[in-house]
Every structure is written in structure tokens, then in C-alpha cells.
Design an enzyme around this catalytic site. Sequence first.
Site, mmCIF file in Angstrom:
data_model
loop_
_atom_site.group_PDB
_atom_site.id
_atom_site.type_symbol
_atom_site.label_atom_id
_atom_site.label_comp_id
_atom_site.label_asym_id
_atom_site.label_seq_id
_atom_site.Cartn_x
_atom_site.Cartn_y
_atom_site.Cartn_z
ATOM 1 N N PHE A 238 7.552 -54.482 -19.008
ATOM 2 C CA PHE A 238 8.408 -53.940 -17.880
ATOM 3 C C PHE A 238 7.214 -52.937 -17.203
ATOM 4 O O PHE A 238 7.486 -52.032 -17.674
ATOM 5 C CB PHE A 238 9.568 -53.579 -18.087
ATOM 6 C CG PHE A 238 10.535 -54.519 -18.990
ATOM 7 C CD1 PHE A 238 10.452 -55.926 -18.731
ATOM 8 C CD2 PHE A 238 10.641 -54.229 -20.234
ATOM 9 C CE1 PHE A 238 11.063 -56.655 -19.685
ATOM 10 C CE2 PHE A 238 11.271 -55.013 -21.005
ATOM 11 C CZ PHE A 238 11.370 -56.442 -20.948
ATOM 12 N N ASP B 214 6.600 -49.933 -15.991
ATOM 13 C CA ASP B 214 7.279 -48.712 -15.167
ATOM 14 C C ASP B 214 6.298 -47.789 -15.221
ATOM 15 O O ASP B 214 5.079 -47.874 -14.990
ATOM 16 C CB ASP B 214 8.436 -48.485 -16.442
ATOM 17 C CG ASP B 214 7.752 -47.913 -17.554
ATOM 18 O OD1 ASP B 214 6.739 -48.487 -17.973
ATOM 19 O OD2 ASP B 214 8.596 -47.490 -18.518
ATOM 20 N N ASP C 299 6.820 -54.107 -25.775
ATOM 21 C CA ASP C 299 6.938 -53.264 -24.765
ATOM 22 C C ASP C 299 8.108 -52.183 -25.389
ATOM 23 O O ASP C 299 7.916 -50.985 -25.191
ATOM 24 C CB ASP C 299 7.931 -53.798 -23.532
ATOM 25 C CG ASP C 299 8.406 -53.181 -22.542
ATOM 26 O OD1 ASP C 299 7.727 -52.883 -21.477
ATOM 27 O OD2 ASP C 299 9.345 -52.387 -22.792
HETATM 28 N N1 LIG Z 1 8.788 -50.730 -19.924
HETATM 29 C C1 LIG Z 1 10.103 -50.187 -20.154
HETATM 30 N N2 LIG Z 1 10.613 -49.270 -19.333
HETATM 31 C C2 LIG Z 1 11.875 -48.708 -19.330
HETATM 32 C C3 LIG Z 1 12.647 -49.226 -20.592
HETATM 33 C C4 LIG Z 1 13.864 -48.318 -20.611
HETATM 34 C C5 LIG Z 1 15.011 -48.705 -21.232
HETATM 35 N N3 LIG Z 1 15.292 -49.878 -21.971
HETATM 36 C C6 LIG Z 1 16.285 -49.794 -23.047
HETATM 37 C C7 LIG Z 1 16.304 -51.267 -23.679
HETATM 38 C C8 LIG Z 1 16.532 -50.877 -24.746
HETATM 39 C C9 LIG Z 1 16.303 -49.815 -25.384
HETATM 40 O O1 LIG Z 1 17.236 -49.445 -26.103
HETATM 41 C C10 LIG Z 1 15.940 -48.837 -24.128
HETATM 42 O O2 LIG Z 1 16.935 -48.111 -23.809
HETATM 43 C C11 LIG Z 1 13.775 -47.681 -19.374
HETATM 44 N N4 LIG Z 1 12.400 -47.828 -18.655
HETATM 45 C C12 LIG Z 1 11.997 -47.140 -17.605
HETATM 46 O O3 LIG Z 1 11.178 -45.897 -18.233
HETATM 47 C C13 LIG Z 1 11.316 -45.166 -17.240
HETATM 48 C C14 LIG Z 1 12.170 -43.641 -17.572
HETATM 49 O O4 LIG Z 1 11.722 -42.872 -18.276
HETATM 50 P P1 LIG Z 1 12.258 -41.573 -18.368
HETATM 51 O O5 LIG Z 1 12.214 -40.868 -16.887
HETATM 52 O O6 LIG Z 1 11.447 -40.852 -19.199
HETATM 53 O O7 LIG Z 1 13.837 -41.649 -18.721
HETATM 54 C C15 LIG Z 1 11.934 -45.591 -16.013
HETATM 55 O O8 LIG Z 1 10.818 -46.235 -15.139
HETATM 56 C C16 LIG Z 1 12.692 -46.648 -16.597
HETATM 57 O O9 LIG Z 1 12.817 -47.651 -15.549
HETATM 58 C C17 LIG Z 1 12.078 -50.223 -21.663
HETATM 59 O O10 LIG Z 1 12.561 -50.755 -22.450
HETATM 60 N N5 LIG Z 1 10.811 -50.560 -21.168
#
Ligand SMILES: Nc1nc2c(c(CN[C@H]3C=C[C@H](O)[C@@H]3O)cn2[C@@H]2O[C@H](COP(=O)(O)O)[C@@H](O)[C@H]2O)c(=O)[nH]1
Length: 306
Positions: A213, A215, A283
Site C-alpha cells: 500500500f 503510503d 508491507d
Molecule cells: N503501507 C501501509 N500503510 C498504512 C498501513 C496502515 C494501518 N494498517 C493496519 C493494518 C494492520 C495493522 O494492525 C495496521 O494498523 C496505515 N497506513 C498508512 O500509514 C500512514 C499513517 O501514518 P501515521 O501518520 O504515522 O499514522 C497513512 O498514509 C496511512 O494510510 C499499513 O498497514 N500499511
Amino acid sequence: MEAVRASAAWVASRSSHVKVDMLEIEKAVDKIQGNVPKVEWDFEGIHYFDNGPLTVQYLFVLDALNFCFWPDKDLTYDNLASGLKLALEKDKSALDADRLKNYTGPQLRELLNWPRPLPIEEERVRLLHEVGLELERSFGGEAANLVKSAGNSAASLIELITRHFPGFRDHSLYKGHQVFLYKRAQIFVADLWGAFKGENYGEFYDIKSITIFADYIVPAVLRELGILKYESNLCCSIDSNSEIVPGSEEEVEIRACSVHAVEKMRELINKKFGKQLLSIDIDLWLWSVGVQNMALSHHRTLSIYY
Ligand SMILES: Nc1nc2c(c(CN[C@H]3C=C[C@H](O)[C@@H]3O)cn2[C@@H]2O[C@H](COP(=O)(O)O)[C@@H](O)[C@H]2O)c(=O)[nH]1
């Protein structure tokens, strides 16, 4: 998600601001001997889960709003996930389609128990309305019906979501070509798969088709590992917290090269160590490393997509 994989590779083969360093990928893979640390979904213990359709509704709303937290230095993804969870525990109808259709900005803040306006709040409200309206119009108000319509196919679910909900159409134009990254649609599938442990609403026979993903956290981790190399102007912009324009070559290259680099990493691990690793596994590992490293500087783009 062949469209995501193919367009990411296309960008990576032409990029000039960002380079994927294959040697560093090999080094990183050898260092861990192909053993990607296993990170449990909800390792933070912040998500709502009741093993039923309300969890699906929760995850869909969560991923409709899962973008752009950085403009408020105190706001993180955790606040969104736990805010929605608490709201649902207090009032099981808080995320019903007819309620989603009508939330105002101040009501959304109240729902999330956030004391001030959210970043790009008007867009968050508009996207909530879009979800409520379209769930009601085409899926009897329930995200669970949307998931059932996909017949246990991750690719079909992403196709359905991007067809019905324009807010999830995460794409850009790069050198005249349409590039698909579909971050929030893919993460919704991964969240279902993780939350329901590959069963029930989380059963997908083609889960391996999902990429990472794209991000703002994972690219920062890949850069830290030396796997992504940025040209000097881009380094300066990021390290000085300047905003990167949405849709710019730089922004598309950062995101697409991240997807491509992890695809290469996964292929190498699977080939060299005879594994069946998914991009989702890599990821979650990289993301969990990134969010625990507060010092990491990431790119800043105002976007509803990630
Ligand atoms: N690549 C990727 N990006 C992810 C996630 C997740 C949450 N996934 C959940 C699934 C299972 C776990 O238990 C996680 O809780 C959020 N994001 C992204 O990060 C950024 C937020 O950062 P900060 O501002 O520091 O909170 C924002 O762009 C957000 O969209 C992920 O898994 N992979």
C-alpha cells in the site's frame, strides 16, 4: 492487481527522481535470510472486531478515511482506528449508511473525539457521504454485501470498490500514462484478510495478487534501508518537510517505485528461499518499523488517496 503491478514497473523503468537499488534489495534479503518478521494484524490493539458484518462496515469506513494524517502533528492512523472503534462501541448504529450520508465536519470530529478540524476535513466528509449513499443505493446499506458480491476474489473486490466509489480511484498520470496504485482499496482487502484471519469475510483465493500500500511511511523505510535512492533535490525537499505536489513526477515515482521494489523483494525471497510470501506480509513489517521510528522523514503530499 495486475494493473498496479504493471504500472508501478512501468514508472520504475523510466523514473529519474527515484531509483530502485536492486543490490540493496539483495543485501536486505540476505541479511534477514528471507525471514520477514511476522507482524500480527492489529498488533497495536486499536481496531474494532466482532467477527461479523459490523466489522466489515467499520473497516470500510476506516479505509475511506485512511489518508493524510501528517498535517496535524498529533494525529495518526491510531487516532482514526481507535476513535471509530470507541464510537461504534458507544453506538452500534454510528456507521450505518444513513448516518454516514449526513455527518458534518464538526460531527465527524466529535465521532472521533478529535478536538480540532481534521486535515482536509471537507474531503473526509464528502467521502463519508459517498460511502453512505452508494452503500445504500447498491448494497442494501452494508459493506458486508459489497464484500459478498466479490465472490471471495480480492481482485474483484477492488474492481467493485473502484467502480462504485470514486474516492477510492487512486490513480495518476505519469508521462502521459495512467498509473494505478489503489492504496485504500487494497488495504481494505488486506484489513479484511487480517482481521478475519483469511476466513469468512476475509477469505480471498487470490490474496497474493495484492501489492503493498503506497503510503508515506513505507517509502521512508525503503529509503532508510537504501533500497530507494532519491536525487538530491528530492532529498532536500523531503528532509526540509517541503510539500511534494500531488500528481507530480516525484510523487508518482516515490509511490510506484515503492510498490515495484517490494515486488522485487518478494520475488527474490520466494525464489531464493522457496517461500510463498505475500506482499502484504512485507508491507506490514515495513510499516510497523516505520511507525515506530519517529525520526524518519517522509514525503508530504496533500492527498485523499493515502
Ligand atoms: N503501507 C501501509 N500503510 C498504512 C498501513 C496502515 C494501518 N494498517 C493496519 C493494518 C494492520 C495493522 O494492525 C495496521 O494498523 C496505515 N497506513 C498508512 O500509514 C500512514 C499513517 O501514518 P501515521 O501518520 O504515522 O499514522 C497513512 O498514509 C496511512 O494510510 C499499513 O498497514 N500499511
